[in-house]
Motif scaffolding. Structure first.
Motif, PDB file in Angstrom:
ATOM      1  N   SER A  20       0.832  -1.191   0.000  1.00 50.28           N
ATOM      2  CA  SER A  20       0.000   0.000   0.000  1.00 50.28           C
ATOM      3  C   SER A  20       0.875   1.253   0.000  1.00 50.28           C
ATOM      4  N   PRO A  21       0.547   2.215  -0.839  1.00 49.01           N
ATOM      5  CA  PRO A  21       1.348   3.449  -0.865  1.00 49.01           C
ATOM      6  C   PRO A  21       0.989   4.395   0.285  1.00 49.01           C
ATOM      7  N   ARG A  22       0.029   4.024   1.094  1.00 45.76           N
ATOM      8  CA  ARG A  22      -0.426   4.926   2.143  1.00 45.76           C
ATOM      9  C   ARG A  22      -0.331   4.267   3.506  1.00 45.76           C
ATOM     10  N   ARG A  23      -0.033   5.064   4.479  1.00 46.07           N
ATOM     11  CA  ARG A  23      -0.079   4.659   5.869  1.00 46.07           C
ATOM     12  C   ARG A  23      -0.726   5.803   6.621  1.00 46.07           C
ATOM     13  N   PHE A  24      -1.663   5.483   7.464  1.00 49.42           N
ATOM     14  CA  PHE A  24      -2.357   6.499   8.238  1.00 49.42           C
ATOM     15  C   PHE A  24      -1.750   6.579   9.628  1.00 49.42           C
ATOM     16  N   GLN A  25      -1.859   7.743  10.260  1.00 44.72           N
ATOM     17  CA  GLN A  25      -1.269   7.889  11.589  1.00 44.72           C
ATOM     18  C   GLN A  25      -1.913   6.941  12.587  1.00 44.72           C
ATOM     19  N   ASP A  26      -3.192   6.597  12.389  1.00 48.02           N
ATOM     20  CA  ASP A  26      -3.840   5.617  13.269  1.00 48.02           C
ATOM     21  C   ASP A  26      -3.110   4.286  13.253  1.00 48.02           C
ATOM     22  N   GLU A  27      -2.609   3.903  12.072  1.00 47.02           N
ATOM     23  CA  GLU A  27      -1.919   2.623  11.963  1.00 47.02           C
ATOM     24  C   GLU A  27      -0.657   2.600  12.815  1.00 47.02           C
ATOM     25  N   PHE A  28       0.089   3.683  12.796  1.00 47.05           N
ATOM     26  CA  PHE A  28       1.292   3.754  13.619  1.00 47.05           C
ATOM     27  C   PHE A  28       0.929   3.776  15.094  1.00 47.05           C
ATOM     28  N   LEU A  29      -0.100   4.526  15.430  1.00 46.91           N
ATOM     29  CA  LEU A  29      -0.522   4.616  16.827  1.00 46.91           C
ATOM     30  C   LEU A  29      -0.973   3.266  17.361  1.00 46.91           C
ATOM     31  N   TRP A  30      -1.946   2.630  16.677  1.00 48.74           N
ATOM     32  CA  TRP A  30      -2.506   1.378  17.197  1.00 48.74           C
ATOM     33  C   TRP A  30      -1.497   0.247  17.183  1.00 48.74           C
ATOM     34  N   SER A  31      -0.671   0.167  16.162  1.00 48.49           N
ATOM     35  CA  SER A  31       0.324  -0.906  16.153  1.00 48.49           C
ATOM     36  C   SER A  31       1.372  -0.678  17.238  1.00 48.49           C
ATOM     37  N   SER A  32       1.754   0.575  17.484  1.00 47.58           N
ATOM     38  CA  SER A  32       2.725   0.860  18.548  1.00 47.58           C
ATOM     39  C   SER A  32       2.149   0.589  19.927  1.00 47.58           C
ATOM     40  N   VAL A  33       0.882   0.951  20.135  1.00 51.32           N
ATOM     41  CA  VAL A  33       0.233   0.682  21.420  1.00 51.32           C
ATOM     42  C   VAL A  33       0.131  -0.826  21.646  1.00 51.32           C
ATOM     43  N   ALA A  34      -0.235  -1.564  20.613  1.00 53.20           N
ATOM     44  CA  ALA A  34      -0.330  -3.024  20.742  1.00 53.20           C
ATOM     45  C   ALA A  34       1.037  -3.625  21.022  1.00 53.20           C
ATOM     46  N   GLU A  35       2.070  -3.108  20.371  1.00 49.10           N
ATOM     47  CA  GLU A  35       3.424  -3.614  20.616  1.00 49.10           C
ATOM     48  C   GLU A  35       3.861  -3.302  22.050  1.00 49.10           C
ATOM     49  N   SER A  36       3.565  -2.099  22.530  1.00 49.61           N
ATOM     50  CA  SER A  36       3.884  -1.747  23.923  1.00 49.61           C
ATOM     51  C   SER A  36       3.153  -2.657  24.892  1.00 49.61           C
ATOM     52  N   LEU A  37       1.907  -2.928  24.592  1.00 50.50           N
ATOM     53  CA  LEU A  37       1.103  -3.816  25.435  1.00 50.50           C
ATOM     54  C   LEU A  37       1.703  -5.220  25.453  1.00 50.50           C
ATOM     55  N   ALA A  38       2.095  -5.706  24.289  1.00 53.31           N
ATOM     56  CA  ALA A  38       2.692  -7.043  24.197  1.00 53.31           C
ATOM     57  C   ALA A  38       4.036  -7.110  24.929  1.00 53.31           C
ATOM     58  N   ASN A  39       4.746  -5.992  24.973  1.00 56.53           N
ATOM     59  CA  ASN A  39       6.046  -5.946  25.652  1.00 56.53           C
ATOM     60  C   ASN A  39       5.930  -5.641  27.141  1.00 56.53           C
ATOM     61  N   GLY A  40       4.694  -5.574  27.653  1.00 55.91           N
ATOM     62  CA  GLY A  40       4.488  -5.356  29.079  1.00 55.91           C
ATOM     63  C   GLY A  40       4.568  -3.910  29.518  1.00 55.91           C
ATOM     64  N   GLN A  41       4.484  -2.972  28.583  1.00 56.75           N
ATOM     65  CA  GLN A  41       4.574  -1.554  28.911  1.00 56.75           C
ATOM     66  C   GLN A  41       3.203  -0.885  29.026  1.00 56.75           C
ATOM     67  N   GLY A  42       2.152  -1.673  28.948  1.00 61.89           N
ATOM     68  CA  GLY A  42       0.802  -1.134  29.067  1.00 61.89           C
ATOM     69  C   GLY A  42       0.362  -0.382  27.831  1.00 61.89           C
ATOM     70  N   LEU A  43      -0.687   0.402  27.974  1.00 59.60           N
ATOM     71  CA  LEU A  43      -1.246   1.165  26.862  1.00 59.60           C
ATOM     72  C   LEU A  43      -0.464   2.470  26.699  1.00 59.60           C
ATOM     73  N   THR A  44       0.763   2.345  26.186  1.00 63.28           N
ATOM     74  CA  THR A  44       1.615   3.513  26.003  1.00 63.28           C
ATOM     75  C   THR A  44       2.032   3.632  24.550  1.00 63.28           C
ATOM     76  N   TRP A  45       2.411   4.833  24.185  1.00 64.89           N
ATOM     77  CA  TRP A  45       2.962   5.088  22.862  1.00 64.89           C
ATOM     78  C   TRP A  45       4.262   5.850  23.068  1.00 64.89           C
ATOM     79  N   ARG A  46       5.362   5.231  22.687  1.00 64.85           N
ATOM     80  CA  ARG A  46       6.696   5.800  22.886  1.00 64.85           C
ATOM     81  C   ARG A  46       6.926   6.135  24.360  1.00 64.85           C
TER      82      ARG A  46
END
Length: 167
Positions: A20-46
């Protein structure tokens, strides 16, 4: 269930079958929050806690980061989870259709419910994947409540509407 499984696979393949030539800011936000959650950092972004109304969507896609260490593979897994969520709309739409029409037409309604939104939103990482079937479930619960009122049906309808509203 067979249609849900088949539709999930088809829509997932459409979501990951091209770059896809497009990425929306929601995609970065939700994937980062999910990654933080999976890494035990809770619902955080950066590292910053977020005031998210509902943790359901990040909780739903966090397993993608638990199963893999590759960002690309995690994105494919998230798209599969999104497809599962989005295609789940067939259940409330079919049940709603069965209340008013014969089964072939109810099945057609379920198929049409997937036509455009799932093929578009399954490829995007965003709460729409869960909000769409939740909204259909809220519609079903309201129709059931309108047909016959009871305390249990009122509570189910209120819970379904509240769920849809938070996503």
């Amino acid at each position: 269930f067979a249609f849900w499984a088949l539709a999930t696979i088809v829509i997932w393949r459409l979501a990951v079958g091209h770059v896809s030539p497009r990425r929306f800011q929601d995609e970065f936000l939700w994937s980062s929050v999910a990654e933080s959650l999976a890494n035990g950092q809770g619902l955080t972004w950066r590292g910053v806690p977020l005031g998210i109304k509902s943790p359901l969507y990040p909780l739903g896609i966090a397993p993608a980061y638990l199963l893999t260490e590759s960002t690309r593979t995690a994105y494919h897994a998230i798209h599969f989870i999104n497809s599962l969520m989005m295609c789940a709309v067939v259940f409330p739409v079919y049940l709603l259709g069965r209340r008013y029409v014969v089964w072939p037409l109810a099945g057609a309604a379920a198929v049409l419910a997937l036509a455009a939104p799932a093929m578009n939103y399954a490829g995007i990482i965003g709460t729409e994947a869960l909000a769409y079937p939740a909204a259909a479930l809220a519609g079903l619960s309201i129709a059931v409540l309108a047909a016959e009122q009871s305390l249990r049906r009122w509570l189910l309808a209120l819970a379904a509407v509240a769920l849809a509203k938070t996503l």
